[in-house]
Motif scaffolding. Sequence first.
Motif, PDB file in Angstrom:
ATOM      1  N   GLY A 131      51.836  78.503  51.815  1.00 58.82           N
ATOM      2  CA  GLY A 131      51.787  79.860  52.353  1.00 58.82           C
ATOM      3  C   GLY A 131      50.377  80.357  52.584  1.00 58.82           C
ATOM      4  N   ARG A 132      49.464  79.442  52.851  1.00 60.73           N
ATOM      5  CA  ARG A 132      48.070  79.819  53.076  1.00 60.73           C
ATOM      6  C   ARG A 132      47.884  80.369  54.484  1.00 60.73           C
ATOM      7  NH1 ARG A 132      44.295  77.323  49.782  1.00 60.73           N
ATOM      8  NH2 ARG A 132      42.854  78.770  50.788  1.00 60.73           N
ATOM      9  N   THR A 133      47.086  81.423  54.609  1.00 63.08           N
ATOM     10  CA  THR A 133      46.750  81.992  55.907  1.00 63.08           C
ATOM     11  C   THR A 133      45.236  82.018  56.060  1.00 63.08           C
ATOM     12  OG1 THR A 133      46.782  84.243  54.986  1.00 63.08           O
ATOM     13  CG2 THR A 133      48.832  83.407  55.957  1.00 63.08           C
ATOM     14  N   GLY A 134      44.787  82.457  57.202  1.00 65.03           N
ATOM     15  CA  GLY A 134      43.344  82.459  57.452  1.00 65.03           C
ATOM     16  C   GLY A 134      42.895  81.114  57.976  1.00 65.03           C
ATOM     17  N   ASP A 135      41.606  81.024  58.299  1.00 60.47           N
ATOM     18  CA  ASP A 135      41.103  79.790  58.883  1.00 60.47           C
ATOM     19  C   ASP A 135      40.840  78.737  57.814  1.00 60.47           C
ATOM     20  OD1 ASP A 135      38.929  81.000  57.727  1.00 60.47           O
ATOM     21  OD2 ASP A 135      37.541  80.552  59.346  1.00 60.47           O
ATOM     22  N   HIS A 136      40.734  77.496  58.251  1.00 63.85           N
ATOM     23  CA  HIS A 136      40.483  76.365  57.359  1.00 63.85           C
ATOM     24  C   HIS A 136      39.431  75.506  58.053  1.00 63.85           C
ATOM     25  CE1 HIS A 136      41.829  73.458  54.169  1.00 63.85           C
ATOM     26  NE2 HIS A 136      41.268  72.605  55.018  1.00 63.85           N
ATOM     27  N   ARG A 137      38.246  75.440  57.469  1.00 59.65           N
ATOM     28  CA  ARG A 137      37.125  74.751  58.098  1.00 59.65           C
ATOM     29  C   ARG A 137      37.217  73.249  57.877  1.00 59.65           C
ATOM     30  NH1 ARG A 137      30.798  75.435  56.217  1.00 59.65           N
ATOM     31  NH2 ARG A 137      29.844  74.197  57.869  1.00 59.65           N
ATOM     32  N   VAL A 138      37.092  72.478  58.955  1.00 61.02           N
ATOM     33  CA  VAL A 138      37.100  71.015  58.869  1.00 61.02           C
ATOM     34  C   VAL A 138      35.699  70.506  59.183  1.00 61.02           C
ATOM     35  CG1 VAL A 138      38.023  68.872  59.825  1.00 61.02           C
ATOM     36  CG2 VAL A 138      39.538  70.834  59.458  1.00 61.02           C
ATOM     37  N   VAL A 139      35.144  69.752  58.236  1.00 57.03           N
ATOM     38  CA  VAL A 139      33.815  69.158  58.368  1.00 57.03           C
ATOM     39  C   VAL A 139      33.985  67.659  58.551  1.00 57.03           C
ATOM     40  CG1 VAL A 139      31.583  68.784  57.241  1.00 57.03           C
ATOM     41  CG2 VAL A 139      32.820  70.936  56.877  1.00 57.03           C
ATOM     42  N   SER A 140      33.365  67.105  59.577  1.00 59.01           N
ATOM     43  CA  SER A 140      33.519  65.686  59.883  1.00 59.01           C
ATOM     44  C   SER A 140      32.152  65.013  59.936  1.00 59.01           C
ATOM     45  CB  SER A 140      34.233  65.522  61.237  1.00 59.01           C
ATOM     46  OG  SER A 140      34.315  64.159  61.619  1.00 59.01           O
ATOM     47  N   TYR A 141      31.971  63.988  59.095  1.00 55.12           N
ATOM     48  CA  TYR A 141      30.755  63.179  59.139  1.00 55.12           C
ATOM     49  C   TYR A 141      30.876  62.106  60.223  1.00 55.12           C
ATOM     50  CZ  TYR A 141      29.386  64.892  54.461  1.00 55.12           C
ATOM     51  OH  TYR A 141      29.027  65.667  53.391  1.00 55.12           O
ATOM     52  N   ILE A 142      29.786  61.825  60.899  1.00 56.60           N
ATOM     53  CA  ILE A 142      29.742  60.711  61.838  1.00 56.60           C
ATOM     54  C   ILE A 142      28.421  59.975  61.654  1.00 56.60           C
ATOM     55  CG2 ILE A 142      28.906  62.257  63.666  1.00 56.60           C
ATOM     56  CD1 ILE A 142      30.256  60.370  65.690  1.00 56.60           C
ATOM     57  N   VAL A 143      28.493  58.665  61.459  1.00 54.56           N
ATOM     58  CA  VAL A 143      27.281  57.864  61.303  1.00 54.56           C
ATOM     59  C   VAL A 143      26.572  57.807  62.656  1.00 54.56           C
ATOM     60  CG1 VAL A 143      26.307  55.655  60.615  1.00 54.56           C
ATOM     61  CG2 VAL A 143      28.391  56.488  59.510  1.00 54.56           C
ATOM     62  N   ALA A 144      25.283  58.085  62.640  1.00 50.63           N
ATOM     63  CA  ALA A 144      24.517  58.135  63.881  1.00 50.63           C
ATOM     64  C   ALA A 144      23.162  57.467  63.689  1.00 50.63           C
ATOM     65  CB  ALA A 144      24.318  59.584  64.334  1.00 50.63           C
ATOM     66  N   ALA A 145      22.711  56.811  64.740  1.00 47.41           N
ATOM     67  CA  ALA A 145      21.394  56.174  64.718  1.00 47.41           C
ATOM     68  C   ALA A 145      20.741  56.359  66.083  1.00 47.41           C
ATOM     69  CB  ALA A 145      21.514  54.684  64.385  1.00 47.41           C
TER      70      ALA A 145
END
Length: 290
Positions: free
Chosen positions: A201-215
């Motif tokens: 029953g959660r409301t409001g936004d939910h932040r998704v953080v995604s790591y990406i390996v970069a070179a």
Amino acid sequence: MTTLGAVFRPQLPPERLRPVVRAAEDAGLEELWLWEDCFMESGIATASAALAWTERLRVGVGLLPVPLRNVALTAMEAATLYRLFPDRVTLAVGHGIQGWMDQVGERADSPMTLLEEHLAALRALLHGERVTTEGRYVRLDGVALDWPPAVPPRLLAGARGPRTVRLSGSGADGTVLDCAAGPDDVRRARRLIDEGRAQAGRTGDHRVVSYIVAATGPGADERLAAELDTEAIASVPDVAVSGDADAVAAAVRRRAEAGAHTVVLQPTSDEPDPEGFVRFAAEEVRPLIG
């Protein structure tokens, strides 16, 4: 708008933190992320230093391994940071690497139960509640923070497996997905998060953080290939990127289109110029992202 961050890898010695932090601040990077990897550097100590050395930079810790931490201590440390540096701190908690937890004698028989109990108690404490609970792992008797955050903070959970991702939806305010999650995995995670949120029953936004390996720069392709072999993720589609700012920005946009609110560029463990990497992220990649 997509938030762009970069990682300070704990494979670097602690004395390298300040010049990287200052480079990130001066270049206008939005977020710098730190790790509490065993047995390298403390997430809270490095976050405190990074925040004290800067005025604008937001600092994330992804993640604090809950088997290592009494929830009351985590709440005290977190609340201190939130009050000292309002609106500049993001903390995530998670299972930690189970082999490391074995090494220190803190591996839980049920990591899922531990994380669920820790999240519930930590979130309540940071919301200023007095908590009494007698769980399998988390036991508190009338514990309340004297100095809770003035504004209840967003608490994130690090997650990889589907059960943990769903738990992050039900028990946390955001989710950190590690470098093993490509765009398709981000989409699947968003569905599981929504299932968990609906169940709780959660409301409001939910932040998704995604790591990406970069070179980027000289030898980028070779360094990236070696990193993917080490992480055993070379077969995951679109899991990493090497090249110039256009190539990296395109990969960031694909993560954002898959559902990530924040994309964090993770340099290879042998990145030869960490200060240059954060400047590259802020000055060259950021302008190309919507």
